[in-house]
Enzyme design. Structure first.
Site, PDB file in Angstrom:
ATOM      1  CD1 TRP A 272     -12.658  -6.737  12.639  1.00  0.00           C
ATOM      2  CD2 TRP A 272     -10.420  -6.193  12.528  1.00  0.00           C
ATOM      3  NE1 TRP A 272     -12.045  -6.920  11.476  1.00  0.00           N
ATOM      4  CE2 TRP A 272     -10.805  -6.626  11.489  1.00  0.00           C
ATOM      5  CE3 TRP A 272      -9.062  -5.524  12.882  1.00  0.00           C
ATOM      6  CZ2 TRP A 272     -10.146  -6.903  10.197  1.00  0.00           C
ATOM      7  CZ3 TRP A 272      -8.253  -5.909  11.860  1.00  0.00           C
ATOM      8  CH2 TRP A 272      -8.833  -6.578  10.424  1.00  0.00           C
TER       9      TRP A 272
ATOM     10  CG  ASP B  52      -7.428  -0.351  13.200  1.00  0.00           C
ATOM     11  OD1 ASP B  52      -7.461   0.418  12.229  1.00  0.00           O
ATOM     12  OD2 ASP B  52      -8.071  -1.256  13.452  1.00  0.00           O
TER      13      ASP B  52
ATOM     14  CE  LYS C 157     -12.503  -1.417   5.951  1.00  0.00           C
ATOM     15  NZ  LYS C 157     -12.824  -2.685   6.307  1.00  0.00           N
TER      16      LYS C 157
ATOM     17  CB  ALA D 236     -10.726   0.602   9.336  1.00  0.00           C
TER      18      ALA D 236
HETATM   19  C1  LIG Z   1     -11.438  -1.948  12.938  1.00  0.00           C
HETATM   20  C2  LIG Z   1     -10.742  -2.505  11.623  1.00  0.00           C
HETATM   21  N1  LIG Z   1      -9.606  -2.442  11.566  1.00  0.00           N
HETATM   22  C3  LIG Z   1      -8.928  -2.810  10.268  1.00  0.00           C
HETATM   23  C4  LIG Z   1      -9.401  -3.574   9.281  1.00  0.00           C
HETATM   24  C5  LIG Z   1      -8.810  -3.859   8.281  1.00  0.00           C
HETATM   25  O1  LIG Z   1      -9.429  -3.011   7.022  1.00  0.00           O
HETATM   26  P1  LIG Z   1      -8.776  -3.651   5.671  1.00  0.00           P
HETATM   27  O2  LIG Z   1      -9.876  -4.287   5.022  1.00  0.00           O
HETATM   28  O3  LIG Z   1      -8.166  -2.393   5.071  1.00  0.00           O
HETATM   29  O4  LIG Z   1      -7.427  -4.233   5.844  1.00  0.00           O
HETATM   30  C6  LIG Z   1     -10.941  -3.496   9.395  1.00  0.00           C
HETATM   31  C7  LIG Z   1     -11.803  -4.212   8.442  1.00  0.00           C
HETATM   32  O5  LIG Z   1     -12.907  -4.735   8.894  1.00  0.00           O
HETATM   33  C8  LIG Z   1     -11.672  -2.990  10.773  1.00  0.00           C
HETATM   34  O6  LIG Z   1     -12.973  -3.158  11.071  1.00  0.00           O
END
Ligand SMILES: Cc1ncc(COP(=O)(O)O)c(C=O)c1O
Length: 407
Positions: free
Chosen positions: A145, A226, A261, A228
């Protein structure tokens, strides 16, 4: 005395004063730039698979019915908006605890708190790790990401890339990944996607997780998981397999989690951070640092979204309805994946991957051509959101992609 020093510094500084107008240009996150391009395109049949949110068959990102109900209850029952403190909504974290940690929920060496989204949890977790060990390197899979490396650099830690995915093959470079992690030094950090890998959709198998956990434990690394997209891949429990295995295997674990999400509350910024240390006492000390760091960054997380998630999880009937809505989102992701995978053998790998994202084996030129000629928007890397489009757009999308692969 200190006033004098201050005055001297001010005079010296003014000799080389730089102002806001001297700021250099920013290379903004390419995904943010893509949103601007989609919005500016007037073609009515444009397809936006660059976006990072779930869309239903009609192409919308609706508010979940359980969140609507929770918002109604919140409005009717909330009697104060007084400060909650840096921990945010403690009941929210308590209810989330078994969902994230499973059989580890009762472990008093694991502490957690509400954060502003998964992003806030990542920043807070890395700030804590940097405070504990400023020399730690952070091993990050490539590709990842796009916000991971800047967050790591922002806390002063050094990102190091480990190979993760071979786009041409649609496969994880597992041996290379293990070899790279084996070269990490004790105290280095291994950043791992808990499930629904963004941008590739290529998740580690359970056996691969076991091998990674072994290397992480043997090398005394700190795994930072992580997570998410819990519930968007195979199921709430299945998607937490990797995190829970790390908790089985390691004394020190950090995890960032997001409800943005799986409760579809993206803009409300709802997440949590979890920290395991070797003892309950050390975890209490780590938590005191976390509160202090949070206080310096955002003081307290926003309340509304977490309060709604808390209301849903605290009511058995709403909780059951949430699971139905979450399952419907997951089923759509997996059925669109199957549909795309069945269209062409070169796309078959998409059916074996999880979550909203996969990477098409397209060059940047091909991606740009799809944008200009067909109004199909995806990241330059070929990353696309399988549920970025409504049902009515899927056939046109598949035809355009197959056409690009044939060209
Ligand atoms: C791999 C990953 N980590 C963290 C996040 C962060 O999510 P949030 O919108 O809850 O901050 C995302 C969001 O796209 C993501 O794809």
């Amino acid at each position: 005395m200190s006033e004098l020093i201050g005055a001297t510094m001010l005079t010296e500084a003014s000799a080389t004063a730089r102002g806001l107008a001297d700021l250099p240009p920013v290379n903004s996150d390419s995904l943010i730039a893509l949103i601007g391009m989609v919005n500016a395109d007037p073609r009515p049949d444009k397809i936006d698979v660059g976006v990072g949110v779930f869309r239903d068959g009609a192409g919308n990102t609706p508010i979940l019915q359980v969140i609507k109900e929770a918002e109604k209850r919140l409005r009717e029952t909330q009697v104060t908006k007084a400060y909650l403190g840096s921990a945010g909504d403690k009941r929210y974290a308590e209810l989330l605890r078994p969902i994230v940690l499973g059989e580890h929920a009762g472990d008093d060496r694991i502490v957690g708190l509400q954060t502003p989204g998964g992003c806030g949890a990542l920043r807070l977790g890395f700030e804590l790790l940097a405070a504990a060990n400023p020399k730690a390197r952070v091993f990050i899979g490539g590709p990842t990401w796009p916000n991971h490396p800047p967050i790591v650099r922002a806390v002063g830690l050094q990102p190091v890339e480990y190979p993760y995915y071979e786009r041409g093959q649609g496969a994880i470079r597992f041996e290379d990944m293990l070899e790279s992690l084996s070269g990490a030094a004790p105290g280095d950090i291994a950043l791992l996607h808990g499930c629904c890998h963004n941008p590739t959709g290529a998740d580690l198998s359970e056996d691969q997780w076991r091998q990674v956990a072994q290397v992480v434990a043997d090398r005394s690394l700190v795994p930072f998981v992580d997570m998410a997209y819990q519930g968007f891949g195979r199921g709430l429990e299945e998607d937490a397999f990797g995190l829970r295995l790390m908790l089985d295997t390691c004394d020190q674990v950090v995890a960032a989690q997001s409800c943005d999400k799986n409760f579809s509350v993206y803009r409300d910024r709802v997440g949590s951070l979890w920290i395991k240390t070797p003892s309950a006492d050390a975890s209490a000390t780590a938590m005191a640092h976390v509160y202090q760091i949070a206080r310096e960054m955002w003081s307290m997380p926003p309340d509304h979204g977490a309060a709604c998630v808390r209301i849903v999880l605290d009511d058995p009937e709403l909780r059951a309805r949430w699971l139905v809505e979450l399952t419907a989102m997951r089923d759509r992701i997996n059925s669109v994946r199957k549909r795309i995978a069945a269209a062409d053998p070169r796309l078959a790998f998409i059916g074996r991957q999880y979550g909203m994202f996969s990477m098409l084996p397209l060059s940047k030129d091909q991606v740009l051509k799809l944008r200009s000629e067909q109004a199909i928007y995806m990241a330059d890397s070929g990353r696309f959101n399988v549920v970025g489009m409504g049902d009515a757009q899927i056939d046109r999308f598949i035809a355009a992609v197959v056409g690009a692969l044939d060209a």
